[in-house]
Design a protein around this motif. Structure first.
Motif, mmCIF file in Angstrom:
data_model
loop_
_atom_site.group_PDB
_atom_site.id
_atom_site.type_symbol
_atom_site.label_atom_id
_atom_site.label_comp_id
_atom_site.label_asym_id
_atom_site.label_seq_id
_atom_site.Cartn_x
_atom_site.Cartn_y
_atom_site.Cartn_z
ATOM 1 N N ILE A 210 0.866 -1.186 0.000
ATOM 2 C CA ILE A 210 0.000 0.000 0.000
ATOM 3 C C ILE A 210 0.898 1.230 0.000
ATOM 4 N N LEU A 211 0.367 2.331 -0.503
ATOM 5 C CA LEU A 211 1.161 3.561 -0.531
ATOM 6 C C LEU A 211 1.365 4.035 0.897
ATOM 7 N N HIS A 212 2.602 4.365 1.228
ATOM 8 C CA HIS A 212 2.899 4.831 2.585
ATOM 9 C C HIS A 212 2.155 6.143 2.829
ATOM 10 N N PRO A 213 1.498 6.304 4.009
ATOM 11 C CA PRO A 213 0.698 7.521 4.211
ATOM 12 C C PRO A 213 1.517 8.800 4.264
ATOM 13 N N LYS B 98 6.692 8.204 -1.883
ATOM 14 C CA LYS B 98 6.888 7.091 -2.816
ATOM 15 C C LYS B 98 7.504 5.849 -2.160
ATOM 16 N N GLN B 99 7.047 5.568 -0.938
ATOM 17 C CA GLN B 99 7.460 4.342 -0.259
ATOM 18 C C GLN B 99 6.240 3.436 -0.134
ATOM 19 N N LEU B 100 6.503 2.148 -0.040
ATOM 20 C CA LEU B 100 5.419 1.172 0.137
ATOM 21 C C LEU B 100 5.441 0.616 1.551
ATOM 22 N N LEU B 101 4.261 0.250 2.037
ATOM 23 C CA LEU B 101 4.121 -0.557 3.252
ATOM 24 C C LEU B 101 3.498 -1.873 2.794
ATOM 25 N N PHE B 102 3.768 -2.940 3.510
ATOM 26 C CA PHE B 102 3.163 -4.225 3.146
ATOM 27 C C PHE B 102 2.206 -4.640 4.257
ATOM 28 N N THR B 103 0.971 -4.933 3.863
ATOM 29 C CA THR B 103 -0.054 -5.222 4.868
ATOM 30 C C THR B 103 -0.823 -6.483 4.499
ATOM 31 N N ARG B 104 -1.234 -7.192 5.531
ATOM 32 C CA ARG B 104 -1.849 -8.521 5.379
ATOM 33 C C ARG B 104 -3.156 -8.455 4.610
ATOM 34 N N LEU B 105 -3.353 -9.420 3.733
ATOM 35 C CA LEU B 105 -4.622 -9.563 3.010
ATOM 36 C C LEU B 105 -5.257 -10.885 3.400
ATOM 37 N N THR B 106 -6.506 -10.813 3.879
ATOM 38 C CA THR B 106 -7.298 -12.029 4.087
ATOM 39 C C THR B 106 -8.551 -11.889 3.227
ATOM 40 N N ALA B 107 -9.368 -12.924 3.226
ATOM 41 C CA ALA B 107 -10.567 -12.891 2.386
ATOM 42 C C ALA B 107 -11.539 -11.798 2.827
ATOM 43 N N GLU C 116 -6.132 -1.574 -2.729
ATOM 44 C CA GLU C 116 -5.186 -1.925 -1.658
ATOM 45 C C GLU C 116 -5.960 -2.065 -0.350
ATOM 46 N N PRO C 117 -5.432 -2.865 0.575
ATOM 47 C CA PRO C 117 -6.096 -2.979 1.881
ATOM 48 C C PRO C 117 -6.097 -1.626 2.582
ATOM 49 N N GLN C 118 -7.185 -1.368 3.295
ATOM 50 C CA GLN C 118 -7.243 -0.152 4.109
ATOM 51 C C GLN C 118 -6.146 -0.254 5.180
ATOM 52 N N LEU C 119 -5.436 0.850 5.438
ATOM 53 C CA LEU C 119 -4.327 0.784 6.390
ATOM 54 C C LEU C 119 -4.825 0.413 7.783
ATOM 55 N N VAL D 57 -2.590 -0.613 11.145
ATOM 56 C CA VAL D 57 -1.191 -0.783 11.559
ATOM 57 C C VAL D 57 -0.910 -2.156 12.175
ATOM 58 N N THR D 58 -1.945 -2.792 12.710
ATOM 59 C CA THR D 58 -1.709 -4.112 13.321
ATOM 60 C C THR D 58 -1.435 -5.184 12.251
ATOM 61 N N GLN D 59 -1.709 -4.863 10.998
ATOM 62 C CA GLN D 59 -1.562 -5.854 9.929
ATOM 63 C C GLN D 59 -0.332 -5.600 9.055
ATOM 64 N N VAL D 60 0.481 -4.599 9.435
ATOM 65 C CA VAL D 60 1.659 -4.252 8.630
ATOM 66 C C VAL D 60 2.824 -5.165 9.011
ATOM 67 N N ILE D 61 3.556 -5.626 7.988
ATOM 68 C CA ILE D 61 4.757 -6.438 8.245
ATOM 69 C C ILE D 61 5.979 -5.631 7.788
ATOM 70 N N PRO D 62 7.070 -5.622 8.580
ATOM 71 C CA PRO D 62 8.280 -4.949 8.095
ATOM 72 C C PRO D 62 8.748 -5.621 6.801
ATOM 73 N N TYR D 63 9.194 -4.809 5.868
ATOM 74 C CA TYR D 63 9.595 -5.365 4.563
ATOM 75 C C TYR D 63 10.599 -6.519 4.723
ATOM 76 N N LEU D 64 11.601 -6.330 5.597
ATOM 77 C CA LEU D 64 12.657 -7.338 5.702
ATOM 78 C C LEU D 64 12.182 -8.622 6.396
ATOM 79 N N ALA D 65 10.953 -8.618 6.924
ATOM 80 C CA ALA D 65 10.413 -9.845 7.523
ATOM 81 C C ALA D 65 9.679 -10.709 6.488
#
Ligand SMILES: Nc1ncnc2c1ncn2[C@@H]1O[C@H](COP(=O)(O)OP(=O)(O)OP(=O)(O)O)[C@@H](O)[C@H]1O
Ligand SMILES: [Mg+2]
Length: 205
Positions: free
Chosen positions: A84-87, A91-100, A113-116, A118-126
């Protein structure tokens, strides 16, 4: 970041335009078949089989349809993340969990994109694996994106990985018709390890 010559910039723009048109002309049936063929490639792929935290994208603009592979990842018990676009970071991305059941919104580019949350965000390097979209690829692992530099900035975080860590394994997903044999590359373009198309897997490492 230094500027490219006007000729290289114009050539990159022309390649983007030509290949985007090419993939937009694929029929719905071709897209659906490509998505099913991609599941076959995923299910055979050792890095994907062992990955637990997988970033992938929601397709737009004739990009390779990812819905079937997302469903496959869920069936395999893998966790799926979407950029998702970083708020606030430019021009940075955040990665956030997608479930059904994750609520989706459209970003400023019209991409779902998933609605932001913060509890669903994963650090990129993880992340174990990142499947990036692209406009064009060559046979040397170079990729040309839509022109925002979002993925180049994301992949450049590999320089911050600790010595005891593995950076995410990065690959690109594309239709076969997105191959271009003479991609003009910029100094900041980050190469990828593999390209997966519906018909083949090209490894560059
Ligand atoms: N690591 C970086 N740090 C700062 N700016 C960057 C970085 N990488 C790329 N850029 C800038 O982003 C802009 C777009 O880059 P480029 O044309 O390579 O995008 P792209 O690869 O097509 O897009 P994407 O990476 O989103 O797929 C360029 O002006 C470039 O200077
Ligand atoms: Mg680039």
């Amino acid at each position: 970041m230094s500027d490219l010559t006007p000729l290289i910039t114009t050539t990159r723009t022309a390649i983007r335009q030509q290949i985007r048109q090419r993939r937009q002309q694929l029929s719905i049936q071709q897209q659906q078949q490509a998505g099913r063929d991609l599941v076959h490639q995923f299910s055979q792929h050792p890095h994907i089989q062992s990955a637990q935290h997988i970033a992938i994208y929601l397709h737009i603009d004739g990009e390779l349809d990812t819905q079937a592979v997302i469903d496959w990842c869920w069936q395999q018990g893998k966790q799926v993340y979407i950029p998702i676009l970083h708020p606030f970071s430019h021009k940075q991305l955040l990665f956030t969990r997608l479930t059904a059941t994750t609520p989706l919104i459209k970003n400023k580019y019209g991409i779902s994109e998933p609605q932001l949350n913060v509890t669903q965000v994963i650090p990129y390097l993880a992340l174990d694996l990142v499947c990036s979209p692209l406009v064009a690829f060559d046979l040397f692992g170079n990729r040309l994106g839509m022109g925002g530099g979002y993925y180049d900035r994301t992949f450049s975080q590999h320089q911050f990985v600790r010595h005891d860590q593995q950076p995410p394994y990065v690959l690109g997903l594309a239709h076969d018709c997105q191959q271009h044999d003479n991609l003009p590359i910029a100094p900041w373009d980050m190469p990828i390890k593999e390209i997966i198309t519906p018909s083949r897997t090209l490894a560059f490492c």
